[in-house]
Design an enzyme around this catalytic site. Structure first.
Site, PDB file in Angstrom:
ATOM      1  N   ARG A 270       0.810  -1.230   0.000  1.00 41.02           N
ATOM      2  CA  ARG A 270       0.000   0.000   0.000  1.00 41.02           C
ATOM      3  C   ARG A 270       0.834   1.267   0.000  1.00 41.02           C
ATOM      4  O   ARG A 270       0.511   2.209  -0.703  1.00 41.02           O
ATOM      5  CB  ARG A 270      -1.058  -0.037   1.097  1.00 41.02           C
ATOM      6  CG  ARG A 270      -0.604   0.128   2.501  1.00 41.02           C
ATOM      7  CD  ARG A 270      -1.476  -0.656   3.442  1.00 41.02           C
ATOM      8  NE  ARG A 270      -1.139  -2.066   3.366  1.00 41.02           N
ATOM      9  CZ  ARG A 270      -2.024  -3.034   3.265  1.00 41.02           C
ATOM     10  NH1 ARG A 270      -3.290  -2.782   3.209  1.00 41.02           N
ATOM     11  NH2 ARG A 270      -1.609  -4.287   3.204  1.00 41.02           N
ATOM     12  N   THR A 271       1.904   1.311   0.783  1.00 40.82           N
ATOM     13  CA  THR A 271       2.658   2.565   0.856  1.00 40.82           C
ATOM     14  C   THR A 271       3.306   2.893  -0.490  1.00 40.82           C
ATOM     15  O   THR A 271       3.215   4.012  -0.979  1.00 40.82           O
ATOM     16  CB  THR A 271       3.720   2.500   1.965  1.00 40.82           C
ATOM     17  OG1 THR A 271       3.084   2.140   3.180  1.00 40.82           O
ATOM     18  CG2 THR A 271       4.400   3.844   2.142  1.00 40.82           C
TER      19      THR A 271
ATOM     20  N   ARG B 124      12.025   3.689   2.157  1.00 37.86           N
ATOM     21  CA  ARG B 124      11.665   2.789   3.258  1.00 37.86           C
ATOM     22  C   ARG B 124      12.874   1.901   3.507  1.00 37.86           C
ATOM     23  O   ARG B 124      13.484   1.388   2.572  1.00 37.86           O
ATOM     24  CB  ARG B 124      10.460   1.926   2.885  1.00 37.86           C
ATOM     25  CG  ARG B 124      10.279   0.764   3.856  1.00 37.86           C
ATOM     26  CD  ARG B 124       8.991   0.048   3.666  1.00 37.86           C
ATOM     27  NE  ARG B 124       7.881   0.858   4.169  1.00 37.86           N
ATOM     28  CZ  ARG B 124       6.638   0.373   4.287  1.00 37.86           C
ATOM     29  NH1 ARG B 124       6.362  -0.858   3.923  1.00 37.86           N
ATOM     30  NH2 ARG B 124       5.679   1.147   4.754  1.00 37.86           N
TER      31      ARG B 124
ATOM     32  N   LYS C  60      23.629  -6.490  -5.456  1.00 33.58           N
ATOM     33  CA  LYS C  60      25.060  -6.735  -5.703  1.00 33.58           C
ATOM     34  C   LYS C  60      25.920  -6.174  -4.583  1.00 33.58           C
ATOM     35  O   LYS C  60      27.140  -6.171  -4.675  1.00 33.58           O
ATOM     36  CB  LYS C  60      25.484  -6.071  -7.019  1.00 33.58           C
ATOM     37  CG  LYS C  60      24.768  -6.592  -8.250  1.00 33.58           C
ATOM     38  CD  LYS C  60      25.298  -5.839  -9.465  1.00 33.58           C
ATOM     39  CE  LYS C  60      24.439  -6.117 -10.690  1.00 33.58           C
ATOM     40  NZ  LYS C  60      24.686  -5.102 -11.732  1.00 33.58           N
TER      41      LYS C  60
ATOM     42  N   HIS D  43       6.830   6.121  10.912  1.00 31.56           N
ATOM     43  CA  HIS D  43       6.170   5.965   9.617  1.00 31.56           C
ATOM     44  C   HIS D  43       5.225   7.168   9.505  1.00 31.56           C
ATOM     45  O   HIS D  43       4.013   7.044   9.669  1.00 31.56           O
ATOM     46  CB  HIS D  43       5.403   4.639   9.594  1.00 31.56           C
ATOM     47  CG  HIS D  43       4.859   4.250   8.248  1.00 31.56           C
ATOM     48  ND1 HIS D  43       4.863   5.110   7.160  1.00 31.56           N
ATOM     49  CD2 HIS D  43       4.308   3.092   7.821  1.00 31.56           C
ATOM     50  CE1 HIS D  43       4.311   4.480   6.130  1.00 31.56           C
ATOM     51  NE2 HIS D  43       3.970   3.263   6.498  1.00 31.56           N
TER      52      HIS D  43
END
Lengths: 306, 178
Positions: free
Chosen positions: A58-59, A108, A86, A136
């Site tokens: 959702r975010t 995030r 990598k 958040h």
């Protein structure tokens, strides 16, 4: 009034006036998503990068849709398909992306404070989309928008936040935001999921769910953060849900027109019963809708104009 | 010292609006498919009055909407202050409608350009006609009004201030010389 900040890193850093400005703007922009043509030309030519080091539905989608509804170009980077796989460091990745001249970077990360490092390092605006166990902020803003929409004001609202408080960045952002806006916050969870001294943030602490939700206007359930827990946090899922699952029976203890919230994704039957999650008191899907509006507001307020 | 002068009082404003109302009805031969859209903030109150007047004359209410053009402005990237967008409220489709767009002052024409862009996002109107209380000149875009309350030649640096309220008390148009 204008938002004078370059970045949105945490709610702790926002004033009451700034929170109100963001919520007012979001309220105005919400209507765009109900039009037949769900797009305005405001952020034409702006580039927004979604840099997600953790899973998200959702975010990430919400930020992407928010950017596109304002006509910005949105680019998504998920770590499994990028050079992060990598072994590129966060800082090197950020410097690389900066060289492609984006305007806003949304990040995030599982490490608390990662967005703050980027904000200091980069000229671009940085928005925290969740950093480890810290904050958040956009979730708290959309929660506050939903409550304001349903109840008119946050002042004096009694809110119980229930569940895995210790590992929840949603809880931390909401504690800062709700107390700042004049709501009364009660926290509830098993001892092992309750940070010590958290009452210093101006909240009350409960271990019995029945005590915590009696008479409240809002119950905010949290997801058990399995990915952030050690192995011995609680004896069994069955035991947890026996004491802390929001069921139809428990809801009756709260105010008659209580609002039930959950940041999602839900663990069905563990912290919330499915019939409650989609029942008459639930505003879980309103939260998702308002998420797009709040993120549009932030992009609007941070981009351009200077 | 700045000089203030009242150029329209409440009666003059009311007479102008009454004339504009009849002109709109005459030009469009009645109220069929007619809708009024006011531009926030100056046009909001005017749109309400206009639709009320039309209702009184024709005996039918016509749909009214409010448009905020902030998100369509062309100076978003360059202006020093960022305006806070307000709600647009057009709860009906504009497909095949005759749209009367109304604002208080017509100046550079840039607001009207933005408003027309916004309107098109709500459907394909059959036509858009522009009504303004004051036309003060100094156009920067090829835009003109269809219905004008009054023309007011002004210097570029003058300020035209339109004060209107719902109760129609103390309405006036001022010119403040800069």
């Amino acid at each position: 009034m204008e938002l004078s900040k370059k970045d949105i890193l945490d709610i702790g850093d926002l004033s009451v006036e700034e929170i109100n400005l963001i919520l007012d703007t979001a309220e105005s922009l919400k209507e765009i998503s109900t039009r037949k043509i769900k797009k305005v030309p405001t952020l034409r030519g702006k580039t927004i990068i979604n840099l997600f080091y953790e899973a998200s539905t959702r975010t990430r989608t919400s930020f992407e849709i928010a950017a596109k509804r304002l006509s910005a170009d949105a680019v998504n980077i998920s770590t499994s398909t990028s050079s992060v796989a990598k072994g590129e460091t966060l800082i090197d990745t950020a410097k690389t992306l900066e060289s492609m001249s984006p305007d806003i970077i949304i990040i995030r990360h599982s490490a608390s404070g990662a967005p703050h490092i980027l904000a200091r390092l980069l000229q671009q605006s940085v928005i925290n989309a969740g950093d480890g166990k810290h904050e958040h902020p956009t979730q708290a803003l959309l929660d506050m928008m939903t409550l304001r929409e349903k109840r008119g004001s946050l002042e004096g609202l009694k809110v119980a936040i229930v569940g895995d408080i210790a590992h929840s960045r949603v809880a931390r952002s909401n504690i800062h935001g709700l107390t700042k806006m004049g709501a009364e916050v009660a926290l509830c969870g098993p001892v092992v999921m309750m940070p010590r001294h958290i009452e210093k943030l101006g909240v009350t602490v409960h271990h019995s769910m029945e005590d915590a939700i009696r008479g409240v206007d809002v119950i905010m359930m949290l997801r058990i953060q399995f990915e952030r827990q050690g192995t011995n946090t609680f004896p069994s899922m069955r035991e947890y849900s026996k004491y802390y699952c929001l069921t139809g029976d428990r809801i009756r203890l709260a105010h008659d027109d209580v609002l039930v919230m959950h940041p999602g994704p839900i663990n069905r039957g563990i912290e919330i019963a499915p019939d409650v999650a989609y029942g008459p008191y639930s505003v879980i899907l309103n939260q998702v809708t308002n998420g797009v509006a709040v993120r549009m507001a932030l992009l609007y307020l941070l981009a351009g104009g200077k | 010292m700045t000089k203030k002068k009242v150029v329209m009082d409440a009666e003059a404003i009311d007479r102008s609006l009454t004339r504009i109302t009849y002109e709109i009805l005459e030009r469009n031969k009645g109220t069929e498919d007619l809708v009024v859209i006011g531009i926030r903030r100056g046009g909001e109150c005017l749109a309400k009055r206009l639709s009320k007047m039309i209702g009184k004359i024709e005996g039918t209410e016509i749909p009214m909407g409010i448009l905020d053009v902030t998100l369509y402005r062309d100076d978003f990237m360059t202006s020093k202050e960022k305006p806070t967008p307000r709600k647009t409220d057009i709860p009906f489709s504009l497909d095949q409608k005759k749209v009367i767009l109304i604002d208080d002052v017509l100046f550079t024409g840039r607001t009207i350009r933005a408003a027309m862009d916004a309107l098109i996002d709500f459907g394909r109107p059959r036509l858009i006609q522009l009504a303004v209380l004051i036309d003060r000149g100094h156009r920067e875009l090829p835009i003109r009004a269809d219905f004008i309350g009054g023309s007011l030649p002004s210097a570029l640096w003058d300020e035209i201030k339109v004060s209107l309220n719902e109760q129609m008390e103390g309405d006036e148009v001022l010119i403040i010389e800069g």
